[in-house]
Enzyme design. Structure first.
Site, PDB file in Angstrom:
ATOM      1  N   SER A  46      34.476  23.243  -7.421  1.00  0.00           N
ATOM      2  CA  SER A  46      34.945  24.147  -8.467  1.00  0.00           C
ATOM      3  C   SER A  46      36.259  23.671  -9.053  1.00  0.00           C
ATOM      4  O   SER A  46      37.076  23.079  -8.363  1.00  0.00           O
ATOM      5  CB  SER A  46      35.128  25.535  -7.872  1.00  0.00           C
ATOM      6  OG  SER A  46      35.783  26.345  -8.815  1.00  0.00           O
ATOM      7  N   LYS A  70      29.433  28.799  -3.706  1.00  0.00           N
ATOM      8  CA  LYS A  70      29.901  28.355  -5.022  1.00  0.00           C
ATOM      9  C   LYS A  70      29.286  29.218  -6.128  1.00  0.00           C
ATOM     10  O   LYS A  70      29.945  29.584  -7.101  1.00  0.00           O
ATOM     11  CB  LYS A  70      29.533  26.876  -5.233  1.00  0.00           C
ATOM     12  CG  LYS A  70      29.680  26.337  -6.656  1.00  0.00           C
ATOM     13  CD  LYS A  70      31.119  26.303  -7.086  1.00  0.00           C
ATOM     14  CE  LYS A  70      31.452  25.611  -8.394  1.00  0.00           C
ATOM     15  NZ  LYS A  70      30.531  25.473  -9.465  1.00  0.00           N
ATOM     16  N   HIS A 104      30.957  32.586  -6.154  1.00  0.00           N
ATOM     17  CA  HIS A 104      32.287  32.334  -6.717  1.00  0.00           C
ATOM     18  C   HIS A 104      32.216  32.325  -8.246  1.00  0.00           C
ATOM     19  O   HIS A 104      33.031  32.942  -8.920  1.00  0.00           O
ATOM     20  CB  HIS A 104      32.799  31.004  -6.142  1.00  0.00           C
ATOM     21  CG  HIS A 104      33.787  30.292  -6.999  1.00  0.00           C
ATOM     22  ND1 HIS A 104      33.425  29.594  -8.125  1.00  0.00           N
ATOM     23  CD2 HIS A 104      35.127  30.181  -6.902  1.00  0.00           C
ATOM     24  CE1 HIS A 104      34.509  29.088  -8.683  1.00  0.00           C
ATOM     25  NE2 HIS A 104      35.555  29.422  -7.960  1.00  0.00           N
ATOM     26  N   ASN A 105      31.217  31.658  -8.799  1.00  0.00           N
ATOM     27  CA  ASN A 105      31.070  31.641 -10.259  1.00  0.00           C
ATOM     28  C   ASN A 105      30.746  33.030 -10.796  1.00  0.00           C
ATOM     29  O   ASN A 105      31.217  33.403 -11.867  1.00  0.00           O
ATOM     30  CB  ASN A 105      29.958  30.678 -10.675  1.00  0.00           C
ATOM     31  CG  ASN A 105      30.410  29.237 -10.661  1.00  0.00           C
ATOM     32  OD1 ASN A 105      31.254  28.866  -9.847  1.00  0.00           O
ATOM     33  ND2 ASN A 105      29.875  28.421 -11.534  1.00  0.00           N
ATOM     34  N   GLU A 159      33.814  34.904 -11.016  1.00  0.00           N
ATOM     35  CA  GLU A 159      34.545  34.411 -12.193  1.00  0.00           C
ATOM     36  C   GLU A 159      34.047  35.113 -13.469  1.00  0.00           C
ATOM     37  O   GLU A 159      34.843  35.482 -14.335  1.00  0.00           O
ATOM     38  CB  GLU A 159      34.327  32.899 -12.270  1.00  0.00           C
ATOM     39  CG  GLU A 159      35.011  32.190 -13.405  1.00  0.00           C
ATOM     40  CD  GLU A 159      34.628  30.697 -13.403  1.00  0.00           C
ATOM     41  OE1 GLU A 159      34.737  30.046 -12.347  1.00  0.00           O
ATOM     42  OE2 GLU A 159      34.213  30.196 -14.459  1.00  0.00           O
TER      43      GLU A 159
END
Ligand code: NDP
Length: 477
Positions: A128, A182, A185-186, A189
């Protein structure tokens, strides 16, 4: 063979990651399907470290010391499979193949299974931080075997972002664990950005502040609890004027794009049965923005501002209420994201250290924020906590902000400013803390139309009422 690691796929991410690895003193063999990219990299940046430029896949594999560690940084999906298929026949038992692209975690699970049957180690590595992070220190989420991490980990920890002397890189768990984390996490975001966008819209539409003035508000917020890369970037973007003299934000077309990781997060959350309302609303808000023909049709039929008096709240009070609502909604979005990681870990039998995820997101990635330290502390205090929402620090923040949060959501409803993430986060919070939920009525309806049975509050068992008969209750088990 003198390279300690190899990397194939020298587009934006691969090339920057390769430079970062070389700059940290690791000898790296580099390869790209189109050789020109390899030549360009070594010509431009060859003096930054020890690169071994290679043309064919055979030459590339031959340049790496055994057991080989090979990072693939190509387009996700079929191209990744194509490169794996090309590599595998050239490898030896014990070699480690690392996919650093944005793979779906289920693809990573599939690839790991296939390669482990051939005696190879396959690692799904979430990277990332975009182009800048790849070059100067990304946040790295590694999924794979312990053996693979023993070889790959030290190199990746050395090139990752460092916060307070701790690398933003960890061994998340086996196979798809790194790419799963991941992905979430996105998703977080997405929620983070949507909440920022709603705050901006409220300040602009309700108070009539200019982008520059709102930029100053964000700059001030960045000095407090909300301090983060995204808030800082928002201040920067809102202060920027286009060459035409217009605020930059006004010349950008208002249709948000997505590469799909938000959608993946929501799809996975649906499968796992985890309510990630903040991430889901953020994903749908992007879709809505792109539905230009529906938007045009609706604009023609419904005037854009609601009927009645336009209210003008007190500026300082409202700015502070929006700040509190943003913070509380952010707590909810993160609590939901961490719930999803916990649920994914349970489903796939991964032993994921949730506090460690907050730790490695503190640097390198887009969601880096002071806030993550609070999450890390919460998990350090109570590793098996039920929800972040009720931990001491966050519970206080939400309690302090809840009145402002309600006020902001009420104002947005009255003035017609859409705040799907603020509103759904508040609904989630209210749903969780409610003594009784109307789910009882839903269960009753399900039993009535489909004999789906229900449980009772006053005794154990499963029951069905003979709705079409004499309405007596049967105990099913
Ligand atoms: P791209 O996703 O644009 O992929 C381009 C690279 O893939 C080139 O090296 C290209 O080689 C290679 N490639 C494509 N198809 C094939 C094929 N069939 N066989 C061999 N090589 C192929 O590059 P990015 O650098 O943007 O991203 C790389 C990976 O990192 C992707 O999975 C992406 O999702 C992920 N990622 C990207 C981030 C970003 O901010 N951009 C952030 C985090 C992860 P050629 O030069 O020969 O065409």
């Amino acid at each position: 063979a003198r390279a300690t690691i190899g990397l194939t796929g020298l587009a934006t991410m691969g090339r920057n990651l390769a430079r970062n690895i070389a700059r940290h003193g690791h000898t790296i063999a580099v390869h790209n399907r189109t050789t020109q990219k390899t030549t360009d990299l070594v010509e431009q940046f060859g003096d930054e470290g020890d690169f071994v430029a290679t043309e064919s896949m055979e030459e590339f594999v031959g340049a790496i010391a055994q057991p080989r560690t090979i990072v693939i940084m190509v387009k996700a999906g079929d191209p990744t499979d194509a490169v794996i298929d090309e590599l595998v026949p050239l490898l030896d038992e014990g070699d480690i193949v690392v996919d650093g692209g944005n793979a779906h975690f289920t693809d990573t699970i599939r690839r790991e299974k296939a390669l482990s049957e051939k005696g190879l180690h396959f690692v799904g590595m979430g990277v990332s931080g975009g182009e800048e992070g790849a070059l100067n220190g990304p946040s790295i989420m590694v999924g794979g075997s312990d053996h693979a991490y023993e070889h790959l980990g030290p190199i990746m920890e050395s090139i990752a972002a460092q916060v307070d002397g701790t690398p933003c890189c960890t061994h998340v768990g086996p196979d798809g664990a790194g790419h799963f984390v991941k992905m979430v996490h996105n998703g977080i975001e997405y929620a983070d950005m949507q909440l920022i966008a709603e705050s901006y819209d409220l300040l602009r539409s309700t108070l009539g502040l200019s982008p520059k003035e709102i930029g100053e508000v964000f700059e001030e917020w960045n000095g407090g609890d909300l301090e983060s890369f995204l808030i800082e970037m928002t201040a920067d973007v809102l202060a920027h004027d286009d060459a035409s003299g217009e605020p930059f934000v006004d010349v950008v077309r208002d249709a948000a794009e997505q590469k799909g990781t938000g959608r993946w997060t929501v799809q996975s959350a649906l499968d796992l049965g985890v309510p990630v309302t903040g991430i889901a609303e953020a994903t749908f808000a992007r879709s809505l923005s792109g539905h230009t023909s529906q938007r045009e049709a609706a604009r023609k039929v419904f005037s854009t501002s609601p009927e009645g008096e336009r209210e003008q709240p007190d500026r300082d009070t409202f700015v502070d209420q929006v700040r509190a609502a943003l913070y509380a909604s952010k707590v909810v979005a993160y609590a939901q994201g961490f719930d999803q990681i916990a649920a994914g870990a349970e489903e796939h039998d991964w032993d994921v250290d949730l506090g460690m995820m907050a730790t490695i997101w503190r640097g390198g990635c887009i969601i880096r924020a002071q806030f993550l330290d609070r999450i890390r502390e919460a998990y350090a205090e109570e590793p098996d906590l039920t929800t972040l929402l009720t931990t001491r620090y966050f519970a206080e923040a939400v309690k302090d902000g809840v009145d402002a949060w309600r006020e902001v959501v009420a104002t947005s409803a009255r003035t017609g400013v859409p705040t799907p993430a603020f509103s759904s986060s508040l609904a989630y919070f209210d749903g969780l803390r409610r003594e009784r939920l109307p789910a009882a009525l839903i269960q009753a309806l399900r039993d009535n139309f489909g004999a789906h049975t229900y449980e009772r509050v006053d005794r154990e068992g499963t029951f069905h009422t003979l709705w079409a008969g004499d309405r007596s209750e049967q105990e099913m088990s």
